[in-house]
Design an enzyme around this catalytic site. Structure first.
Site, PDB file in Angstrom:
ATOM      1  CG  ASP A   1     -35.802  35.220  -6.316  1.00  0.00           C
ATOM      2  OD1 ASP A   1     -35.621  35.483  -7.519  1.00  0.00           O
ATOM      3  OD2 ASP A   1     -34.896  34.822  -5.565  1.00  0.00           O
TER       4      ASP A   1
ATOM      5  CE  LYS B   1     -33.166  36.593  -8.252  1.00  0.00           C
ATOM      6  NZ  LYS B   1     -33.068  35.159  -8.632  1.00  0.00           N
TER       7      LYS B   1
ATOM      8  CD  GLU C   1     -26.492  31.589  -7.828  1.00  0.00           C
ATOM      9  OE1 GLU C   1     -26.254  30.952  -6.780  1.00  0.00           O
ATOM     10  OE2 GLU C   1     -27.634  31.970  -8.147  1.00  0.00           O
TER      11      GLU C   1
END
Length: 286
Positions: free
Chosen positions: A85, A115, A185
């Site tokens: 991330d 990410k 998500e």
């Protein structure tokens, strides 16, 4: 040893409808666990800010902290595809900042991809820039924890007409911008199912119903996380209580004089003991 999981391998898994397994990891032991369990992808999530660093949200974690976590995970993984991330504040200023940050995660931590959360115009520009620099990008839409305040908190997305339309728009846009994989998500499965057929890249779901793959936080699925977890979490273990029980048992034995016992030590010759006494006596006499 398993063959290395690559972007091509992930694309092939999607084409064959072979489910992709992804978990988070934040250190060497958890990475070894994921590797030995033969997961396909390991995410060094900025959720490590909360899970292992004790912050209240993901936004507090720094690039340097994430590099330490990602490097530890990389050393524990041989075959899984490692994604790191990019933390909040490390890509927001410009495309140049985003590329420079992404390069650090590849060069210093050994990440296979980075990410990036969000699908707005600025985020699309960042995705293009990083991808054009030769670094694979995993995009993330739906609930994006780094900007949860703007979304009204940590709550499911895609439940209103406006939010559902935005999800579809952003999912297609990040693919067009050059993302290699997409995480969706906290979105109703029926809404995610609308856009899934239009996506050519592998889609990893988390609280978004069936997709090409799934991701969960390792500490959540093993029952290490304290307190209430998200609705989409399923616990496959209760390691947290076992850890507390083990340490408590150790503490009781130390306090009770049970540990350590003779079996937990080393033997010494009579000469060694005598030499130690002689040394002490000579120093006392001096």
């Amino acid at each position: 040893m398993r063959a290395q999981v690559t972007l091509q391998r992930l694309a092939e898994m999607k084409a064959r409808r072979e489910p992709i397994v992804m978990v988070t990891a934040y250190d060497y032991p958890s990475a070894r666990t994921a590797e030995q369990a033969e997961v396909d992808m390991v995410l060094v999530g900025d959720s490590g800010a909360q899970v292992v660093l004790g912050h209240d949200s993901t936004v507090a974690v720094t690039v340097d902290e994430m590099l330490v976590l990602a490097g530890a995970v990389r050393r524990g993984v041989q075959s899984a595809f490692v994604v790191a991330d990019l933390p909040f504040g490390s890509t927001e200023v410009s495309d140049e900042q985003a590329v420079a940050t992404a390069i650090r995660f590849v060069k210093e931590a050994g990440a296979d991809a980075v990410k990036l959360e969000g699908g707005g115009e600025a985020r699309l520009s960042r995705i293009r820039a990083i991808a054009e620099a030769g670094i694979p990008v995993v995009a993330h839409v739906g609930l994006t924890p780094q900007t949860a305040v703007a979304l009204g908190g940590l709550r499911a997305q895609g439940r209103t007409a406006e939010s559902a339309a935005r999800l579809v728009r952003e999912a297609l846009a990040v693919q067009d911008a050059g993302a290699s994989v997409l995480v969706i998500e906290a979105v109703p499965a029926d809404v995610a199912a609308v856009v899934l057929p239009a996506l050519e890249i592998p889609v990893i779901g988390i609280g978004a119903g069936p997709a090409d793959g799934q991701v969960l936080v390792l500490h959540d699925l093993l029952g290490i996380t304290e307190g209430k977890t998200a609705a989409f979490v399923k616990r496959y273990g209760a390691i947290g209580p076992d850890m507390v029980a083990g340490v408590a048992a150790y503490a009781r034995e130390v306090r009770g004089g049970v540990f350590p016992g003779p079996e937990h030590g080393y033997s010494a010759t009579d000469d060694a003991i005598a030499a130690a006494r002689a040394e002490l006596e000579s120093r006392s006499a001096g």
